[in-house]
Design a protein around this motif. Structure first.
Motif, PDB file in Angstrom:
ATOM      1  N   LEU A 218       0.913  -1.265  -0.034  1.00 47.95           N
ATOM      2  CA  LEU A 218       0.137   0.011  -0.005  1.00 47.95           C
ATOM      3  C   LEU A 218       0.846   1.160  -0.003  1.00 47.95           C
ATOM      4  N   ARG A 219       2.007   1.131   0.840  1.00 49.53           N
ATOM      5  CA  ARG A 219       2.843   2.436   0.940  1.00 49.53           C
ATOM      6  C   ARG A 219       3.378   2.544  -0.473  1.00 49.53           C
ATOM      7  N   LEU A 220       3.902   1.528  -1.144  1.00 56.23           N
ATOM      8  CA  LEU A 220       4.802   1.534  -2.289  1.00 56.23           C
ATOM      9  C   LEU A 220       3.542   1.912  -3.481  1.00 56.23           C
ATOM     10  N   ALA A 221       2.415   1.467  -3.385  1.00 52.33           N
ATOM     11  CA  ALA A 221       1.437   1.773  -4.642  1.00 52.33           C
ATOM     12  C   ALA A 221       1.171   3.361  -4.378  1.00 52.33           C
ATOM     13  N   THR A 222       1.161   3.762  -3.244  1.00 50.69           N
ATOM     14  CA  THR A 222       0.604   5.237  -3.375  1.00 50.69           C
ATOM     15  C   THR A 222       1.838   6.069  -3.610  1.00 50.69           C
ATOM     16  N   THR A 223       2.904   5.489  -3.328  1.00 48.59           N
ATOM     17  CA  THR A 223       4.162   6.426  -3.776  1.00 48.59           C
ATOM     18  C   THR A 223       4.490   6.614  -5.113  1.00 48.59           C
ATOM     19  N   ILE A 224       4.036   5.506  -5.999  1.00 49.70           N
ATOM     20  CA  ILE A 224       4.487   5.515  -7.403  1.00 49.70           C
ATOM     21  C   ILE A 224       3.071   5.984  -8.145  1.00 49.70           C
ATOM     22  N   GLU A 225       2.121   6.391  -7.348  1.00 48.39           N
ATOM     23  CA  GLU A 225       0.923   6.984  -7.922  1.00 48.39           C
ATOM     24  C   GLU A 225       1.069   8.349  -8.178  1.00 48.39           C
ATOM     25  N   ARG A 226       0.887   9.109  -9.410  1.00 48.36           N
ATOM     26  CA  ARG A 226       1.029  10.413  -9.560  1.00 48.36           C
ATOM     27  C   ARG A 226       0.096  11.221  -8.686  1.00 48.36           C
ATOM     28  N   ALA A 227       0.306  12.456  -8.403  1.00 47.83           N
ATOM     29  CA  ALA A 227      -0.651  13.312  -7.512  1.00 47.83           C
ATOM     30  C   ALA A 227      -1.694  13.670  -8.663  1.00 47.83           C
ATOM     31  N   THR A 228      -2.796  13.717  -8.059  1.00 46.69           N
ATOM     32  CA  THR A 228      -3.908  14.030  -8.938  1.00 46.69           C
ATOM     33  C   THR A 228      -3.895  15.538  -9.218  1.00 46.69           C
ATOM     34  N   PRO A 229      -3.850  16.167 -10.335  1.00 45.09           N
ATOM     35  CA  PRO A 229      -4.193  17.560 -10.636  1.00 45.09           C
ATOM     36  C   PRO A 229      -5.466  18.143 -10.028  1.00 45.09           C
TER      37      PRO A 229
END
Length: 638
Positions: A218-229
């Motif tokens: 979960l921590r890794l997946a949220t890290t590689i997810e781009r921030a939503t504009p």
């Protein structure tokens, strides 16, 4: 209520009052200039607010003066301190109606404090000329009603009334099934550690491995997810004041004299129509220091000081339940005493709720430590918060998974909060429990990209007290929501349940097991069994352990590093090498929390505020719009 209503004053106010709403027109006979009243009326029409509240927020008249003038206009006596009213009845309905019978046997029979439509109808009906009905202010009416119902309100706020006792709560602790299951597991592990220690360790590692891996992934997946504009932020659109709802802001406070001035300045600076704000400072009945400090201050009309009736447990959520019962707003938010929220936060949250689906029940703003340069501990705290609020929480919400809500800057639809019963007063991390209850009830949580500046503890003892309370609350939340695991799966769904277990149980278990697993890994490395295991079970366990160690190391450093960059604080990256030591301190706090859970389960470890020396003051309020009006087309504005 009697009276002919034929007094000529109600219909013949003269040319000066022409065009004014009835809530303001009568004030022309009580010394207020018609031009000033017209200004209040225009603001009320433009913002769709209550005209009487606009007159008060503009400073044309205070609440006592308004209701004294109303009493004179209606031919009724005015009571600045009304007599007591009988307990009972529907508290919220009586409070909103502003009408109650008198308890004592006097010439008075009723006390009234009309607001909104009730006020307008009363003025339109004309004078009463009665001596058995007294007028008072809404504040005094609420205080009298609260005092008369103190015992029942304390029961309601603590969840000890009939509705509260029917809900799951941390109050009752573990169920018999949970005790039997936990006892059996611990006994088996204890016997196994004596008879077959290596095999027992391998079995525990295999059992807990998926949870640990889940937390890491979960921590890794949220890290590689781009921030939503965020188009609202980038285009700087501004919602019309007329569309903004009434907003209740609850601030639980206990011995917070050191930050009281800072708090009131921050709340006064909010870019939101004052007549649509319902700010409630929640004070404990025995907090004489806060009473004295507030008595010296001239609070604006949108502020209300609410005295929480004495009772147990002495927790923040108990005070919030009272605020929820009395709230006027259709939206509800919480700030801590030391908070300095972004001026646009309420306006942004209101826009999100107005444009969002009905099942969007909660928005979590982002918490930011604003004095990281004051020491290593505040800096590490700021780094941790950057990973949590800039990376982990937004990423989980993007995946439509539950998060562990922060204890402040949560924004809610008031009707949803009331529908699920408010907060669990017996949970010392009430926000974590509430987030999962919202998900189980079928609602969604959203991210609110708006910062609230917070104060971090400056000393290790203060930090340990705060963190041990948080982890103790996680344990309470785990126990409460795992009493009926099948029901939890059915209501929350498989993915949300697994995310909750990974976040709550994974956080507690990794914190408690941090020293154990570190020592075991060192021993396995020392004797060579980590890289050259013997047997199938040992090989499988070693593979999982290596995977957890490698991925866990990345998951430990990646979210804080990305979060520090996203929030514009690259200097925090210098503290990354100290994170293993920081999480060793979390382990100490976890063992303190475990002890407290069995010995001081409902004790609230109070964090002292106002100690930081380098916090920037709240941004002062300005008359100019902080966010310019969005250009046409009008239909696209939200």
């Amino acid at each position: 209520m009697g009276g002919s209503g034929s007094d000529s004053r109600s219909s013949n106010l003269g040319p000066a009052a022409a065009g004014l709403p009835v809530e303001l027109a009568f004030l022309t006979r009580h010394g207020i200039a018609p031009s000033d009243l017209m200004r209040a009326a225009e603001r009320a029409m433009r913002s769709r607010t209550d005209p009487a509240r606009e007159a008060m927020t503009l400073g044309l008249i205070d609440e006592v003066g308004f209701y004294r003038a109303l009493a004179a206009e209606m031919g009724l006596p005015f009571q600045s301190t009304p007599p007591s009213v009988p307990p009972g009845g529907e508290y919220g309905a009586i409070l909103r109606q502003g009408f109650a019978p008198i308890r004592e046997e006097t010439s008075l029979r009723f006390v009234i404090a009309p607001e909104g439509p009730a006020l307008r109808r009363m003025i339109e009906a004309g004078p009463r000329q009665r001596e058995d009905i007294a007028v008072t202010t809404p504040r005094r009416f609420a205080e009298t009603l609260r005092s008369s119902n103190a015992t029942e309100l304390a029961r309601h706020a603590a969840g000890l009334d009939e509705a509260g006792l029917a809900r799951d709560s941390a109050r009752s602790g573990a169920s018999r099934g949970q005790v039997i299951t936990a006892g059996t597991g611990l006994s088996t592990a204890a016997i196994g550690s004596v008879l077959a220690p290596l095999e027992t360790f391998f079995a525990l590692a295999l059992l807990l491995g998926p949870i640990f891996l889940g937390l890491i992934l979960l921590r890794l997946a949220t890290t590689i997810e781009r921030a939503t504009p965020d188009l609202w932020q980038s285009h700087r659109w501004r919602i019309d004041d007329a569309r903004l709802p009434v907003y209740t802001v609850a601030v639980p406070m206990y011995r917070e004299e050191a930050v009281l001035q800072q708090l009131t300045e921050a709340l006064c600076a909010l870019d939101y129509p004052p007549a649509k704000l319902d700010i409630r400072l929640l004070i404990e009945a025995d907090d004489t220091g806060m009473w004295a400090s507030l008595a010296k201050m001239a609070l604006p009309p949108q502020f209300t000081v609410t005295i929480v009736p004495p009772g147990v447990p002495r927790t923040k959520p108990r005070a919030l339940n009272l605020a929820l019962l009395e709230a006027r707003g259709s939206l509800f938010t919480i700030f801590d005493a030391e908070d300095i929220p972004d001026r646009q936060q309420l306006r942004m949250a209101a826009a999100r709720f107005l444009s969002g689906p009905p099942d969007l029940a909660c928005l979590q703003a982002r918490l930011l430590i604003d004095h990281a340069e004051e020491g290593t501990l505040p800096g590490l705290f700021a780094l941790e918060y950057a990973g949590l609020f800039e990376v982990l929480n937004p990423g989980l919400l993007l995946f439509q998974l539950p998060i562990m809500l922060g204890g402040t800057s949560n924004h809610f639809r008031t009707e949803v909060l009331r529908a699920i019963g408010g907060w669990d007063a017996w949970n010392v991390t009430e926000d974590a429990d509430l987030g999962l209850r919202l998900v189980r009830a079928g609602y969604r949580i959203g991210d609110l990209p708006s910062n609230t500046r917070e104060e971090a503890p400056l000393t290790i003892p203060a930090w340990l007290k705060q963190r041990s309370r948080w982890i103790k609350g996680y344990i309470q939340t785990l126990v409460t929501h795992s009493r009926e695991p099948v029901r939890l799966l059915r209501e929350a769904g498989v993915s949300a349940t697994f995310a909750f277990l990974s976040l709550a149980f994974g956080t507690v278990a990794t914190a408690l097991g941090y020293p154990v697993f570190a020592v075991a890994a060192l021993l396995a490395y020392w004797d060579g069994s980590l890289f050259a295991p013997q047997g199938t079970l040992a090989t499988l366990t070693s593979t999982i352990a290596l995977g957890v160690w490698l991925l866990g190391s990345i998951a430990l450093f990646a979210p804080p590093a990305v979060g520090a960059l996203r929030c514009g604080s690259p200097g925090l990256l210098l503290l990354l090498p100290l994170l293993p030591l920081y999480y060793a301190m979390v382990s100490v706090a976890a063992w303190m929390a475990l002890y407290d859970y069995f010995n001081r389960r409902f004790v609230w470890n109070k964090t002292e505020h106002g100690l930081a020396r380098r916090r920037a003051p709240a941004e002062p309020a300005t008359n100019a719009a902080a966010i310019p009006l969005r250009p046409a087309p009008e239909a696209a504005r939200y």
